[in-house]
Design an enzyme around this catalytic site. Structure first.
Site, PDB file in Angstrom:
ATOM      1  N   ASP A   8       0.745  -1.264  -0.197  1.00  0.00           N
ATOM      2  CA  ASP A   8       0.083  -0.035   0.095  1.00  0.00           C
ATOM      3  C   ASP A   8       0.877   1.370   0.007  1.00  0.00           C
ATOM      4  O   ASP A   8       0.470   2.131   0.654  1.00  0.00           O
ATOM      5  CB  ASP A   8      -0.963  -0.016   1.111  1.00  0.00           C
ATOM      6  CG  ASP A   8      -2.109  -1.075   1.157  1.00  0.00           C
ATOM      7  OD1 ASP A   8      -2.060  -1.873   0.310  1.00  0.00           O
ATOM      8  OD2 ASP A   8      -2.946  -1.323   2.123  1.00  0.00           O
ATOM      9  N   ASP A  59      -4.619  -1.039  -1.914  1.00  0.00           N
ATOM     10  CA  ASP A  59      -5.850  -0.917  -0.996  1.00  0.00           C
ATOM     11  C   ASP A  59      -6.607  -0.129  -2.093  1.00  0.00           C
ATOM     12  O   ASP A  59      -6.284   0.902  -2.767  1.00  0.00           O
ATOM     13  CB  ASP A  59      -5.565   0.159   0.205  1.00  0.00           C
ATOM     14  CG  ASP A  59      -6.445   0.038   1.232  1.00  0.00           C
ATOM     15  OD1 ASP A  59      -6.472  -1.026   1.559  1.00  0.00           O
ATOM     16  OD2 ASP A  59      -7.095   0.963   1.806  1.00  0.00           O
ATOM     17  N   LYS A  99      -6.764  -5.193  -2.766  1.00  0.00           N
ATOM     18  CA  LYS A  99      -7.771  -5.608  -1.509  1.00  0.00           C
ATOM     19  C   LYS A  99      -8.336  -4.501  -1.191  1.00  0.00           C
ATOM     20  O   LYS A  99      -8.407  -3.329  -1.339  1.00  0.00           O
ATOM     21  CB  LYS A  99      -6.606  -6.012  -0.609  1.00  0.00           C
ATOM     22  CG  LYS A  99      -5.528  -5.040  -0.120  1.00  0.00           C
ATOM     23  CD  LYS A  99      -4.571  -5.491   0.655  1.00  0.00           C
ATOM     24  CE  LYS A  99      -3.725  -4.581   1.174  1.00  0.00           C
ATOM     25  NZ  LYS A  99      -4.467  -3.559   2.059  1.00  0.00           N
ATOM     26  N   CYS A 137      -1.731  -2.955   7.894  1.00  0.00           N
ATOM     27  CA  CYS A 137      -1.541  -3.930   6.643  1.00  0.00           C
ATOM     28  C   CYS A 137      -0.266  -4.595   6.432  1.00  0.00           C
ATOM     29  O   CYS A 137      -0.415  -5.819   6.409  1.00  0.00           O
ATOM     30  CB  CYS A 137      -1.756  -3.043   5.208  1.00  0.00           C
ATOM     31  SG  CYS A 137      -3.748  -2.682   5.425  1.00  0.00           S
TER      32      CYS A 137
HETATM   33  C1  VGL Z   1      -4.373   0.505   5.784  1.00  0.00           C
HETATM   34  C2  VGL Z   1      -6.113   1.278   7.000  1.00  0.00           C
HETATM   35  C3  VGL Z   1      -7.018   1.404   6.023  1.00  0.00           C
HETATM   36  C4  VGL Z   1      -2.944   0.115   5.597  1.00  0.00           C
HETATM   37  C5  VGL Z   1      -5.445   0.379   4.796  1.00  0.00           C
HETATM   38  O1  VGL Z   1      -2.484   0.004   4.353  1.00  0.00           O
HETATM   39  O2  VGL Z   1      -2.630  -0.211   6.671  1.00  0.00           O
HETATM   40  N1  VGL Z   1      -4.849   0.887   6.935  1.00  0.00           N
HETATM   41  N2  VGL Z   1      -6.725   0.760   4.966  1.00  0.00           N
HETATM   42 ZN    ZN Z   2      -8.004   0.860   3.253  1.00  0.00          ZN
END
Ligand code: VGL
Ligand code: ZN
Length: 198
Positions: free
Chosen positions: A9, A47, A107, A152
């Site tokens: 991410d 994400d 995801k 994540c």
């Molecule tokens: C994430 C919160 C919501 C991350 C993704 O990449 O850690 N955290 N969506």
């Molecule tokens: Zn997210």
């Protein structure tokens, strides 16, 4: 057997100026690029939420970002709207050397369930397909970098270890959200699970 680098991410919304900015999120780009250059196999995660995703606080009346709700699959932290499919915030951070990636795994694309881990959605049961992909390609060792360390990245590393992969987290090439002690808690969990913290 082979090794892969998994970059979690590294997207605009998790960098300063983004909707769910992680402090120093952009600082890791040069480090991650060096790692991408060193690894033979590179996988990225992205994400990738539909508008009105159930992890967005905006979808829960009376709730604010960073509060929690109980979903059918368990506790869920609520977030500001972020990484909406096709938005600038969901794009990879400018400067990230993403061209070498052999796979981009998206995801969180199902409206009713979030997915922190690159391997399973937040019910810890629904696979993303990454485990099968790595196995079929003879990859048994994975190194994680990216955002956020305590969400994540940690969920992905814990699932990798649980699935029998040798899992390492390059901690200096990650940055954390750190909500109510989540960084310390998830670091301890990873260590307990046999994840190598490098
Ligand atoms: C994430 C919160 C919501 C991350 C993704 O990449 O850690 N955290 N969506
Ligand atoms: Zn997210």
């Amino acid at each position: 057997m082979a090794e892969a680098l998994i970059v979690i991410d590294l997207q605009n919304d998790f960098c300063p100026g983004g909707a769910l900015a992680v402090a120093g999120g952009d600082e890791i780009v040069p480090l991650v690029n060096e790692m991408i250059a060193r690894f033979e196999h590179v996988v990225l995660t992205q994400d990738w939420h539909p508008q009105g995703h159930s992890s967005f606080a905006s979808q829960h009346s009376g709730k604010n970002p960073f509060e929690t709700v109980t979903m059918p699959y368990g506790e869920q932290t609520l977030w500001p709207d972020h990484c909406v499919q096709g938005s600038a915030g969901a794009a990879f951070r400018l400067g990230l050397e993403w061209t070498k990636a052999e796979l981009v795994i998206r995801k969180g694309f199902r409206k009713g369930i979030d997915s922190y881990s690159a391997f399973f959605e937040n019910d810890h049961k629904t696979p993303t397909g990454l485990g099968g992909y790595l196995r079929e390609r003879g990859i048994d060792e994975v190194t994680f970098t990216g955002l956020a360390t305590d969400f994540c990245v940690a969920y992905s590393a814990l699932d990798a270890a649980r699935c029998g992969f040798k899992a390492t987290v390059a901690m200096d090439a990650c940055r954390a959200i750190d909500l109510g002690g989540s960084l310390a808690a998830m670091t301890a969990k990873m260590r307990e699970a046999g994840v190598i913290l490098a």
